[in-house]
Motif scaffolding. Structure first.
Motif, short mmCIF file in Angstrom:
data_model
loop_
_atom_site.label_atom_id
_atom_site.label_comp_id
_atom_site.label_asym_id
_atom_site.label_seq_id
_atom_site.Cartn_x
_atom_site.Cartn_y
_atom_site.Cartn_z
N ILE A 27 0.85 -1.20 0.00
CA ILE A 27 0.00 0.00 0.00
C ILE A 27 0.89 1.25 0.00
O ILE A 27 0.64 2.22 -0.73
N GLY A 28 1.95 1.20 0.82
CA GLY A 28 2.89 2.32 0.85
C GLY A 28 3.53 2.53 -0.51
O GLY A 28 3.63 3.67 -1.00
N TYR A 29 3.92 1.44 -1.16
CA TYR A 29 4.55 1.54 -2.46
C TYR A 29 3.60 2.12 -3.50
O TYR A 29 3.97 2.94 -4.34
N ASN A 30 2.34 1.70 -3.41
CA ASN A 30 1.33 2.12 -4.39
C ASN A 30 1.07 3.63 -4.34
O ASN A 30 0.76 4.24 -5.36
N ILE A 31 1.22 4.23 -3.15
CA ILE A 31 1.00 5.68 -3.05
C ILE A 31 1.98 6.42 -3.95
O ILE A 31 1.63 7.39 -4.62
N LEU A 32 3.21 5.92 -4.00
CA LEU A 32 4.21 6.59 -4.83
C LEU A 32 4.11 6.16 -6.29
O LEU A 32 4.11 6.98 -7.20
N PHE A 33 4.02 4.84 -6.52
CA PHE A 33 4.06 4.32 -7.89
C PHE A 33 2.70 4.41 -8.56
O PHE A 33 2.58 4.97 -9.66
N GLY A 34 1.67 3.90 -7.89
CA GLY A 34 0.36 3.83 -8.52
C GLY A 34 -0.31 5.18 -8.65
O GLY A 34 -0.98 5.45 -9.64
N TYR A 35 -0.15 6.04 -7.63
CA TYR A 35 -0.89 7.30 -7.66
C TYR A 35 -0.05 8.47 -8.17
O TYR A 35 -0.54 9.30 -8.92
N THR A 36 1.22 8.53 -7.74
CA THR A 36 2.02 9.68 -8.15
C THR A 36 2.77 9.38 -9.45
O THR A 36 3.28 10.30 -10.09
N GLY A 37 2.84 8.09 -9.81
CA GLY A 37 3.48 7.74 -11.07
C GLY A 37 5.00 7.72 -11.02
O GLY A 37 5.66 7.80 -12.04
N ALA A 40 -5.34 -2.51 8.42
CA ALA A 40 -6.55 -1.70 8.39
C ALA A 40 -6.20 -0.21 8.39
O ALA A 40 -6.75 0.58 7.61
N VAL A 41 -5.25 0.16 9.25
CA VAL A 41 -4.85 1.56 9.33
C VAL A 41 -4.29 2.02 7.98
O VAL A 41 -4.68 3.07 7.44
N ALA A 42 -3.38 1.22 7.42
CA ALA A 42 -2.74 1.61 6.16
C ALA A 42 -3.77 1.69 5.03
O ALA A 42 -3.77 2.63 4.24
N LEU A 43 -4.68 0.71 4.98
CA LEU A 43 -5.66 0.66 3.89
C LEU A 43 -6.60 1.87 3.95
O LEU A 43 -6.80 2.57 2.95
N LEU A 44 -7.16 2.13 5.16
CA LEU A 44 -8.12 3.22 5.27
C LEU A 44 -7.43 4.58 5.12
O LEU A 44 -7.98 5.50 4.51
N LEU A 45 -6.20 4.65 5.66
CA LEU A 45 -5.44 5.90 5.51
C LEU A 45 -5.19 6.21 4.04
O LEU A 45 -5.40 7.34 3.58
N SER A 46 -4.78 5.20 3.28
CA SER A 46 -4.47 5.45 1.86
C SER A 46 -5.75 5.78 1.10
O SER A 46 -5.75 6.64 0.23
N LEU A 47 -6.85 5.12 1.47
CA LEU A 47 -8.12 5.40 0.79
C LEU A 47 -8.55 6.85 1.03
O LEU A 47 -8.90 7.59 0.11
N LEU A 90 6.49 10.73 -1.41
CA LEU A 90 7.62 9.84 -1.10
C LEU A 90 7.73 9.62 0.40
O LEU A 90 7.95 8.49 0.86
N VAL A 91 7.56 10.69 1.18
CA VAL A 91 7.70 10.56 2.64
C VAL A 91 6.59 9.67 3.20
O VAL A 91 6.85 8.78 4.02
N ILE A 92 5.35 9.87 2.75
CA ILE A 92 4.24 9.04 3.24
C ILE A 92 4.47 7.59 2.84
O ILE A 92 4.36 6.66 3.64
N LEU A 99 5.17 4.47 5.51
CA LEU A 99 4.29 3.30 5.57
C LEU A 99 5.09 2.02 5.34
O LEU A 99 4.89 1.01 6.02
N SER A 100 6.01 2.06 4.37
CA SER A 100 6.86 0.90 4.10
C SER A 100 7.70 0.57 5.32
O SER A 100 7.90 -0.60 5.66
N GLY A 101 8.18 1.63 6.00
CA GLY A 101 8.98 1.43 7.21
C GLY A 101 8.16 0.83 8.34
O GLY A 101 8.65 0.00 9.10
#
Lengths: 294, 311
Positions: free
Chosen positions: B40-50, B167-174, B210-212, B216-218
């Motif tokens: 989920i952490g990876y997707n924020i950078l790759f999937g959403y920000t490209g 759950a925290v990561a999923l809802l936070l990213s959503l 990147l920081v978020i 999350l990955s950490g």
């Protein structure tokens, strides 16, 4: 205390490493310059070269190690070039050399080659007999003559590649495609075929450097990581796709890396090189060399 | 609202299923949920920000070592070590973000790859602290929660701690991606020049993403280290940078539920093939090539198209 002979030894080791690194990095830089794609599997081509060299060495042929080495020098680029051509035809061409998808695909290729070698060749690091054995006496220490020959062969191959680019028709096609692939196509350059040849040529240069270092470092299925990392560093510092910059950067980084390896530790030298590049990119996002033309 | 209900239903289903799972799959699902936090952490950078990163092992390892080293050398308790891990990942993300502040595209992925490799080599070089390849095996005291002592070795504790993080990561990213901030990230992915033209400081948004993503990955790395009581050099190796890329691509980029799905499938594929051969990573290679050739949108994209065709 670092003495004169130790410093000279470090300088020699660094120069040999730099010559081989220049060969590997030139392959990566050529592929990026002409095709605008990054080949993450480049280090695996080096590893394949070394494995083929082991395979051709005295253990298999039962002859003098020099014969095996010469056979490997001829066979390894052919085998690895064929694999690269197949990868280009089966994968890269089908995704139209899209930069991001190519990276993902070559990342997959990295694992396929590496794990394929693990399956067939096994997990051991295997040493090779040096093809020629003689020592050159320097003040304070004797140095392996084979390493000097490696450096000489690497420089010869670099010169040959340079001639290919500067003096032949296919070299002209490559340079034209590099500058502007659409205009090149309009002038009748078979761009797709040029892409395939460049990808194979890059892989062949990597394979040759693998054959050259195999008698020094042996052959192991995970040995592709270091050449990949160092070539990336060289290609970035030299300016992405800038061939002259690549050669200059390979000389500086190869010698520096080799010297720190000998005098301190190989791991430390790679950490320093990597952080150096990070610093370079902070100051100049496009690399150290000015402009993108060679 | 329907989309939140769907995500809550997934979390509830994962909570309910723990009473029915056999022991073997219980452990697998625990790992999958932890890895899914990473995905989920990876997707924020790759999937959403490209932004394609090839070095997310750096953040995973920062979290894992931040937790593992403080717990081992300074006897931090599990909660304090978790905080130290997340803090370490945040710090590493901030520094990385500053280094790559102006780089995009090819330079971005090469720099991330190299920074992760430098981190990997550092864990080997400073082996008096990290114990290098061999790694550190932790023995942690139980956590006191509402008067009960929770032992981290207990499978139920592992499962539910992972579920909470998931759950925290999923809802936070959503929530994040449906906020105005997330919309700007998507705009950057689609057309950075135009987004800049609209007046957004795109470099700053990329930095924040990147920081978020790194933090999350950490979090995933820190929890993994604490729950399984181990941290070693392999956490920083290329494999841990490749896997989140595969999870995200397989599940579908830019879809919140895609990466967890991709994680589950990849985990079971590797699990099955590692029983057959020691070269099980070849599965990862074949999957990456197959996805680029035939499934560029991943499973979620495929599912979307199938629904569109039906309706």
């Amino acid at each position: 205390m670092i003495t004169g002979p130790a410093l000279l030894l470090a300088l020699l080791e660094g120069s040999v490493g730099a010559a081989v690194l220049a060969l590997t990095a030139l392959g990566l830089s050529l592929v990026f310059g002409v095709m605008r794609v990054i080949n993450i599997a480049h280090g695996e081509f080096v590893m394949l070269g070394a494995v083929v060299a082991w395979w051709c060495s005295a253990d298999l042929l039962g002859a003098h190690p020099l014969l095996g080495f010469l056979v490997a020098l001829a066979v390894a680029p052919l085998i690895v070039g064929a694999i690269a051509l197949a990868a280009d035809w089966l994968v890269l061409r089908r995704i139209s050399y899209d930069p991001e998808r190519t990276i993902v695909a070559t990342m997959g290729l990295l694992y396929i080659i590496q794990q394929g070698v693990l399956m067939s060749y096994g997990p051991d690091a295997r040493p090779l007999d040096p093809p020629i054995y003689f020592r050159v006496q320097f003040p304070g220490f004797g140095y392996s003559g084979y390493k000097l020959i490696v450096a000489g062969l690497a420089l010869l191959l670099l010169a040959a590649t340079w001639l290919l680019l500067a003096r032949t028709r296919i070299g002209l096609y490559m340079r034209a495609t590099r500058l502007d692939s659409e205009t090149a196509q309009a002038f009748g350059v078979p761009v797709k075929r040029v892409y395939a040849i460049v990808f194979a040529l890059g892989a062949m240069l990597a394979a040759l450097s693998g054959v050259l270092i195999a008698p020094i470092r042996g052959a192991h299925y995970l040995m592709g990581a270091d050449p990949l990392l160092l070539s990336f560093i060289v290609v970035i510092v030299g300016g992405l796709g800038n061939l002259r910059g690549t050669l200059l950067a390979a000389a500086c980084i190869g010698i520096g890396e080799g010297m720190i390896s000998v005098l301190f530790s190989p791991t430390l030298s790679k950490i320093i090189a990597t952080l150096l590049v990070a610093a370079v990119l902070v100051v100049r996002p496009g690399g150290l060399a000015r402009g993108a033309t060679p | 609202m329907r989309i939140y209900a769907l995500h809550l239903a997934v979390v509830a289903a994962l909570f309910a299923v723990q009473f029915a799972l056999p022991a073997y799959h219980y452990g697998n699902v625990t790992r999958i949920m932890l890895y899914a936090v990473f995905a989920i952490g990876y997707n924020i950078l790759f999937g959403y920000t490209g932004l394609l990163s090839l070095g997310h092992a750096l953040f995973f390892a920062a979290g894992a070592y931040g937790a593992g080293l403080t717990a081992h050398w300074w006897s931090f308790g599990p909660v304090a070590a978790l905080g130290a891990g997340v803090g370490a990942a945040l710090l590493v993300s901030l520094v990385t973000g500053l280094i790559v502040y102006r780089t995009t595209g090819v330079a971005f992925l090469i720099v991330t790859l190299m920074l992760a490799q430098a981190a990997f080599l550092s864990t080997l070089y400073f082996n008096t602290v990290t114990l290098g390849d061999q790694g550190i095996v932790l023995s942690l005291p139980p956590v006191e929660l509402f008067g009960a002592a929770l032992h981290l070795a207990d499978p139920a504790v592992k499962y539910n701690a992972s579920l909470v993080a998931f759950a925290v990561a999923l809802l936070l990213s959503l929530w994040l991606l449906r906020s105005p901030f997330g919309r700007v990230l998507i705009a950057i992915r689609e057309n950075e020049a135009r987004t800049r033209l609209l007046g957004y400081n795109t470099a700053l948004y990329r930095f924040a993403a990147l920081v978020i993503s790194g933090t999350l990955s950490g979090l995933a790395g820190a929890l993994y280290c604490l729950l399984f009581g181990y941290v070693g050099s392999s956490f920083a190796s290329l494999q841990y940078s490749t896997l989140p890329l595969l999870w995200t691509l397989l599940g579908g980029t830019g879809v919140t539920l895609g990466p967890p799905l991709g994680t589950a499938i990849t985990h079971y594929l590797i699990d099955i093939s590692s029983g057959l051969t020691s070269s099980y990573m070849i599965i990862v290679g074949v999957a990456l090539v197959a996805i680029t050739l035939w499934f560029p949108e991943g499973l979620a994209g495929w599912f979307r198209r199938w629904r569109r065709v039906r309706s």
